[in-house]
Design an enzyme around this catalytic site. Structure first.
Site, PDB file in Angstrom:
ATOM      1  N   GLU A  89       0.827  -1.215   0.000  1.00 35.75           N
ATOM      2  CA  GLU A  89       0.000   0.000   0.000  1.00 35.75           C
ATOM      3  C   GLU A  89       0.854   1.256   0.000  1.00 35.75           C
ATOM      4  O   GLU A  89       0.395   2.304  -0.409  1.00 35.75           O
ATOM      5  CB  GLU A  89      -0.929   0.026   1.230  1.00 35.75           C
ATOM      6  CG  GLU A  89      -2.250  -0.660   0.976  1.00 35.75           C
ATOM      7  CD  GLU A  89      -3.357  -0.281   1.960  1.00 35.75           C
ATOM      8  OE1 GLU A  89      -3.063   0.269   3.042  1.00 35.75           O
ATOM      9  OE2 GLU A  89      -4.523  -0.561   1.648  1.00 35.75           O
ATOM     10  N   HIS A  93       7.383 -26.978   0.429  1.00 36.52           N
ATOM     11  CA  HIS A  93       6.603 -28.039  -0.225  1.00 36.52           C
ATOM     12  C   HIS A  93       5.487 -27.476  -1.085  1.00 36.52           C
ATOM     13  O   HIS A  93       4.620 -28.213  -1.534  1.00 36.52           O
ATOM     14  CB  HIS A  93       6.033 -28.988   0.842  1.00 36.52           C
ATOM     15  CG  HIS A  93       7.113 -29.691   1.594  1.00 36.52           C
ATOM     16  ND1 HIS A  93       7.440 -31.008   1.379  1.00 36.52           N
ATOM     17  CD2 HIS A  93       7.988 -29.238   2.526  1.00 36.52           C
ATOM     18  CE1 HIS A  93       8.445 -31.348   2.172  1.00 36.52           C
ATOM     19  NE2 HIS A  93       8.808 -30.292   2.868  1.00 36.52           N
ATOM     20  N   LYS A 131     -13.941   1.173  -3.084  1.00 39.11           N
ATOM     21  CA  LYS A 131     -14.897   1.599  -2.048  1.00 39.11           C
ATOM     22  C   LYS A 131     -16.019   2.425  -2.677  1.00 39.11           C
ATOM     23  O   LYS A 131     -17.193   2.241  -2.366  1.00 39.11           O
ATOM     24  CB  LYS A 131     -14.190   2.467  -1.000  1.00 39.11           C
ATOM     25  CG  LYS A 131     -13.249   1.705  -0.100  1.00 39.11           C
ATOM     26  CD  LYS A 131     -12.821   2.625   1.045  1.00 39.11           C
ATOM     27  CE  LYS A 131     -11.557   2.166   1.685  1.00 39.11           C
ATOM     28  NZ  LYS A 131     -10.925   3.156   2.528  1.00 39.11           N
TER      29      LYS A 131
HETATM   30  O1  PA5 Z   1      -3.030   1.522   5.769  1.00 40.43           O
HETATM   31  C1  PA5 Z   1      -4.160   1.946   5.702  1.00 40.43           C
HETATM   32  O2  PA5 Z   1      -4.434   3.132   5.905  1.00 40.43           O
HETATM   33  C2  PA5 Z   1      -5.313   1.025   5.386  1.00 40.43           C
HETATM   34  O3  PA5 Z   1      -4.894  -0.283   5.208  1.00 40.43           O
HETATM   35  C3  PA5 Z   1      -6.319   1.064   6.516  1.00 40.43           C
HETATM   36  O4  PA5 Z   1      -5.735   0.605   7.703  1.00 40.43           O
HETATM   37  C4  PA5 Z   1      -7.554   0.226   6.200  1.00 40.43           C
HETATM   38  O5  PA5 Z   1      -8.095   0.616   4.964  1.00 40.43           O
HETATM   39  C5  PA5 Z   1      -8.603   0.402   7.287  1.00 40.43           C
HETATM   40  O6  PA5 Z   1      -8.997   1.731   7.383  1.00 40.43           O
HETATM   41  P1  PA5 Z   1      -9.757   2.270   8.634  1.00 40.43           P
HETATM   42  O7  PA5 Z   1      -8.887   2.101   9.818  1.00 40.43           O
HETATM   43  O8  PA5 Z   1     -10.025   3.705   8.313  1.00 40.43           O
HETATM   44  O9  PA5 Z   1     -11.023   1.475   8.765  1.00 40.43           O
END
Ligand code: PA5
Length: 471
Positions: free
Chosen positions: A326, A347, A462
């Site tokens: 990310e 394996h 989303k």
């Molecule tokens: O790294 C990030 O920001 C994302 O992976 C969030 O942790 C994830 O989308 C969850 O978001 P939130 O904590 O707003 O529900």
């Protein structure tokens, strides 16, 4: 608990056959140091509350100084500090429930799961309460929208039946920085309904059994206030989801599990100090970043295998997969992380790693010593499996032989392999490892000119999902 530092050894990569000069890291030193300086400048800018220039936004550099900030506050303010309050909430909850359902997705739960698997008993949830140190079982949800999985969890928590004993009582820790993530919100609504039923719709009781961790505003924040939750912990501004494991996001579940959260923070602070002081060649963060970067740009190794040995670091690897993907998987760039669990995956994936495309850099994570008494294979009168000749060998010796044998096989086929070594698996080394990997990710971002913060690409699904559901 020893406070020894983790170490990194790239000797198995810096070999002529991999095409990297022995002093390749040295040649990159000035660029790595410039990236380190930028990371410190980012942290300072963030701490001063200054406005980040447009090209640096978002600048979620708050994770960097967080361990020291929390530890200083803990030492200065004692029971009023956030760490002490998290610990008190965890102890209170542990005293009244036998299962804590942790709701969250991505960065809002992966660190907690990593801690449970790395530092708690391998069969934690199956143990009787006393053997769990009187801590509650931990279940994760809100990280998907799987109907049957949620139904299964409802079976476990009694589907709203009145809890007659501590063993039947459960609570919810709901974690979402934005407070608006649909997966987590939907699971929370469903589980909350059952929790309310199980408490005979006694609002005060429910408010005590729900602990939210969220930003300072948003839907979850408002809902928590509406429910009357007295204990609500912040995901600090400027600490992004995948960088939040050492905030209440990871610390509250860890404390509920009975882990030493001060040690976790101290490990992270020790890594910050190491990162600040050590030169290239002796700096775990800079060396790891430099080798990964060099292998990618000079040798085309853009698949990074984090090869864990034994069973306990898989979720740490998955946490890192998310962090790297990310953070740097942007603008059609960024290496591909892949967690491997050996010997299990020898394996399954082993064939490809040994003889597949030469696009992989392997980083072994090894652990110095196991916690428990080593088990020997032992002698048997039924020696049809011919293991009597290995009767005195212990499982750690077998694992070591498998690691050495695999390294040797990779070396003989010129498969570049580095090693990240943890002296032990405990809160201190885990704190170091989390901080090391977060720092390495932002250093690499600055090195290659990609903003490691924010995840603009995740918004598209989303938006579409919401449009489909509400359209
Ligand atoms: O790294 C990030 O920001 C994302 O992976 C969030 O942790 C994830 O989308 C969850 O978001 P939130 O904590 O707003 O529900």
């Amino acid at each position: 608990m020893s406070n020894e530092l983790i170490s990194y050894d790239p000797a198995g990569v810096l070999l002529p056959e991999h095409g990297l000069a022995p002093d390749a890291l040295g040649q990159l030193a000035s660029k790595l140091e410039a990236a380190r300086t930028e990371v410190f400048d980012d942290a300072r800018l963030f701490a001063s509350g200054g406005e980040a220039p447009a090209e640096k936004q978002p600048l979620d550099a708050g994770f960097h100084g967080l361990p020291e900030r929390l530890l200083d506050e803990y030492r200065e303010q004692g029971s009023a500090s956030e760490v002490a309050r998290i610990q008190a909430t965890a102890d209170r909850l542990a005293g009244v429930v036998d299962r804590a359902v942790v709701l969250g997705i991505g960065g809002s739960y992966m660190g907690a799961r990593a801690l449970l698997e790395a530092c708690c008993h391998p069969y934690f949830n199956e143990l009787p309460r006393a053997a769990r140190g009187n801590r509650p079982r931990i279940s994760f949800e809100g990280n998907n929208v799987d109907n049957d999985a949620v139904q299964g969890l409802l079976d476990l928590v009694g589907r709203g039946a009145a809890a007659k004993s501590l063993e039947e009582r459960w609570g919810i820790v709901v974690i979402s920085k934005s407070g608006g993530t649909l997966e987590t919100a939907a699971a929370f609504r469903i589980l909350l309904r059952h929790l309310q039923e199980s408490c005979g719709n006694d609002d005060a009781q429910v408010a005590n059994l729900v602990v939210p961790v969220t930003g300072s505003s948003g839907k979850l924040f408002d809902l928590a206030r509406g429910l009357g939750c007295q204990e609500l912990y912040p995901v600090p501004d400027g600490v992004g989801g995948r960088f939040s494991v050492l905030s209440a996001v990871g610390l509250l579940p860890a404390a509920i599990m009975g882990l030493d959260i001060v040690k976790l923070l101290e490990g992270a602070a020790a890594m910050n100090e190491h990162f600040r002081q050590q030169p290239v060649g002796e700096n775990v963060v800079l060396d790891y970043t430099g080798i990964c970067h060099l292998m990618e740009v000079e040798r085309g190794c853009d698949v990074r295998l984090l090869s864990t040995w034994g069973k306990r670091l898989e979720s740490v690897g998955l946490w890192y997969d998310q962090l790297l993907s990310e953070s740097l998987g942007k603008q059609e760039r960024g290496a591909m992380p892949l967690t491997v669990v050996n010997t299990r995956d020898l394996h399954s994936r082993g064939q490809q790693h040994q003889e597949g495309k030469r696009d992989k850099l392997i980083t072994n994570i090894t652990i110095g010593s196991c916690e428990r008494e080593p088990l020997a294979i032992g002698v048997s009168e039924q020696d049809h499996d011919q293991l009597n000749s290995l009767a005195e060998k212990t499982l750690p010796e077998v694992l070591r032989a498998a690691t050495q044998g695999t390294n040797q096989a990779y070396r003989e086929d010129n498969r570049p392999t580095a090693e990240l070594h943890l002296p032990q698996l405990n809160e201190h080394t885990l704190g170091q490892l989390f901080q090391m990997l977060m720092l390495a990710t932002v250093v690499e971002g600055r090195l290659i000119g990609i903003n490691p913060y924010g995840q603009p690409g995740v918004e598209a699904y989303k938006k579409n999902m919401n449009a489909i559901l509400r359209g």
